[in-house]
Design an enzyme around this catalytic site. Structure first.
Site, PDB file in Angstrom:
ATOM      1  N   ASP A 153      -3.180  25.412   8.974  1.00 42.90           N
ATOM      2  CA  ASP A 153      -3.715  26.358   8.555  1.00 42.90           C
ATOM      3  C   ASP A 153      -3.371  27.595   9.588  1.00 42.90           C
ATOM      4  O   ASP A 153      -4.433  27.409  11.015  1.00 42.90           O
ATOM      5  CB  ASP A 153      -5.140  26.359   8.329  1.00 42.90           C
ATOM      6  N   ASP A 340      -1.362  34.703   6.737  1.00 39.88           N
ATOM      7  CA  ASP A 340      -1.645  33.451   6.627  1.00 39.88           C
ATOM      8  C   ASP A 340      -1.086  32.412   5.757  1.00 39.88           C
ATOM      9  O   ASP A 340      -0.449  32.558   5.173  1.00 39.88           O
ATOM     10  CB  ASP A 340      -2.807  33.502   5.405  1.00 39.88           C
TER      11      ASP A 340
END
Length: 462
Positions: A153, A340
């Site tokens: 992430d 992201d």
């Protein structure tokens, strides 16, 4: 007479040149506009659908020194699922929405009370995973090495895994839960230390697990790449929707992240390629590597106010079907934007999304529309089509970087009868925009954190 004959010859040459030019502009399923911009892609419907079986590896993981293989945690390549045909797309999109609310609650640009109210609501949802993070890698931790499959992430700083003795509870994971006491290379970090306080100041993680312990240990990326004294979080009281993964790798630009901890090894430089489907593979690479895509275009990274864990980017415009949409420049600049890896669907300012949707629907007017899929309102029924012609979508970033999305990066595929435009609007133009992972598929996405820039290279997974 001679002049007329030469005129005919010249016209013939001109016609032949135009014909050859047209053939060149139609190669590989593309059509081009008069300015040379790709106007559309002609693709087979089957290429948009995942295979029920795992495709042979063609990723660069086997040829790079510091590279991990990336797989989709819900697909047939994943060791975490029992039946990849039972993917719950509605659940994935709802989790995606939850992640977006969390990210935007961290931004100082949040409007209509989103920052305060979302933070309170999400903190109250103990045990809920903030986001989808659909891509996983397998690393080794400890001595002897224990393999752990972790989500990665770019919006999180902490690397953590579930740890025994699981005081309270641990969620179900595929691999055995890590036992620090059985690793000869671990050392406990005092809770009065700076490192421990850094572990404790990561709100996104504290929502869904309690870090009762923290350690430093040996991290094995590949047999040739081992990081000593790596600091990570040990979760002993955990709940969440992690899809049987053992935890998470935090790739943000933060003091405790793997990017910062390995700065001496890799120069705060990493890249990844997200595979085109759930049945194929990509890679996550640390450091500059000679096997990387040679043709990479770089745009500057920017800081997001009050959200240092996110990588900011500057979106300047969107081109659909070879034509730039008429969107005022202030629409993108008012809320700012990030890239992201854990958000599936790109979120755009409502003004920009409306222009994109209108242009896309106009270009797709000959196809049968299908019902909306939760947040996705522009869906099509391709079940009776063999091939489709899709308008190109190009994102323009700062410093003249134009990224032409792969056709697979335009759609979120529920099933052949429900293939949806993979974009959604924010509540307001002032909300933070998010460039999601669907649009990143097949690209080599390069994070030169030390150099303050982000790169895109086509065909990054092959």
């Amino acid at each position: 007479m001679e002049g007329s004959f030469l005129c005919v010859i010249n016209r013939a040459r001109l016609f032949l040149s135009l014909h050859i030019l047209m053939i060149c502009f139609m190669h590989e399923g593309y059509s081009y506009g008069v300015e040379g911009k790709i106007a559309s892609h002609t693709v087979s419907v089957s290429s948009l659908l995942p295979s029920p079986s795992c495709s042979p590896s063609t990723s660069k993981a086997s040829t790079r020194k510091s590279t991990l293989e990336v797989i989709h945690k819900h697909g047939p390549c994943s060791p975490l699922v029992q039946d990849p045909n039972l993917i719950n797309h509605t659940k994935i999109l709802l989790q995606d929405e939850l992640r977006v609310k969390w990210i935007q609650s961290q931004s100082s640009n949040s409007s209509d009370g989103l920052k305060a109210s979302a933070a309170v609501r999400l903190r109250a949802k103990a045990g809920v995973n903030v986001g989808t993070n659909n891509y996983v890698v397998t690393i080794g931790l400890g001595t002897p090495k224990k393999h752990l499959t972790l989500e990665f992430d770019t919006g999180s700083s902490l690397t953590w895994t579930q740890c025994k003795p699981c005081v309270g509870s641990c969620y179900t994971q595929s691999e055995p839960i890590f036992n620090p006491s059985q690793s000869s290379s671990y050392a406990n970090i005092s809770c009065t230390s700076t490192s421990c306080s850094q572990l404790g100041n990561n709100p996104p993680h504290l929502i869904y697990l309690k870090l009762t312990m923290s350690y430093k240990n040996k991290l094995t990326i590949t047999p040739m790449e081992v990081i000593d004294n790596f600091k990570f979080g040990c979760g002993e009281k955990n709940q969440g929707l992690f899809g049987r993964t053992a935890g998470l790798i935090g790739l943000s630009d933060d003091k405790i992240s793997i990017v910062e901890q390995t700065a001496a090894n890799y120069g705060k430089y990493f890249s990844y390629c997200l595979p085109p489907s759930t049945s194929s593979r990509g890679h996550l690479t640390f450091g500059k590597d000679g096997g990387a895509v040679s043709s990479v275009s770089f745009t500057p990274l920017s800081k997001v106010p009050q959200s240092s864990q996110f990588y900011g980017i500057s979106i300047l415009g969107i081109i659909v079907g070879g034509k730039r949409l008429s969107i005022p420049s202030t629409v993108f600049s008012s809320g700012g934007a990030i890239i992201d890896s854990g958000t599936d669907i790109t979120r755009l300012p409502p003004t920009a999304y409306s222009a994109l949707r209108t242009a896309f629907r106009n270009a797709m007017a000959n196809y049968t529309m299908a019902p909306a899929l939760t947040i996705l309102d522009t869906c099509y029924d391709f079940s009776k089509e063999n091939t489709i012609t899709v308008p190109s979508i190009t994102f323009s970033f700062a410093r003249g970087v134009d990224v032409d999305l792969d056709p697979i990066g335009i759609f979120f595929v529920g099933k052949a009868s429900q293939v949806c435009l993979a974009f959604a609007p924010n509540r307001a133009d002032s909300n933070l925009s998010i460039y999601g992972n669907t649009q990143q598929k097949t690209f080599e996405v390069v994070y030169d954190v030390a150099g303050g820039r982000l790169g895109f290279g086509s065909n990054g997974c092959s």
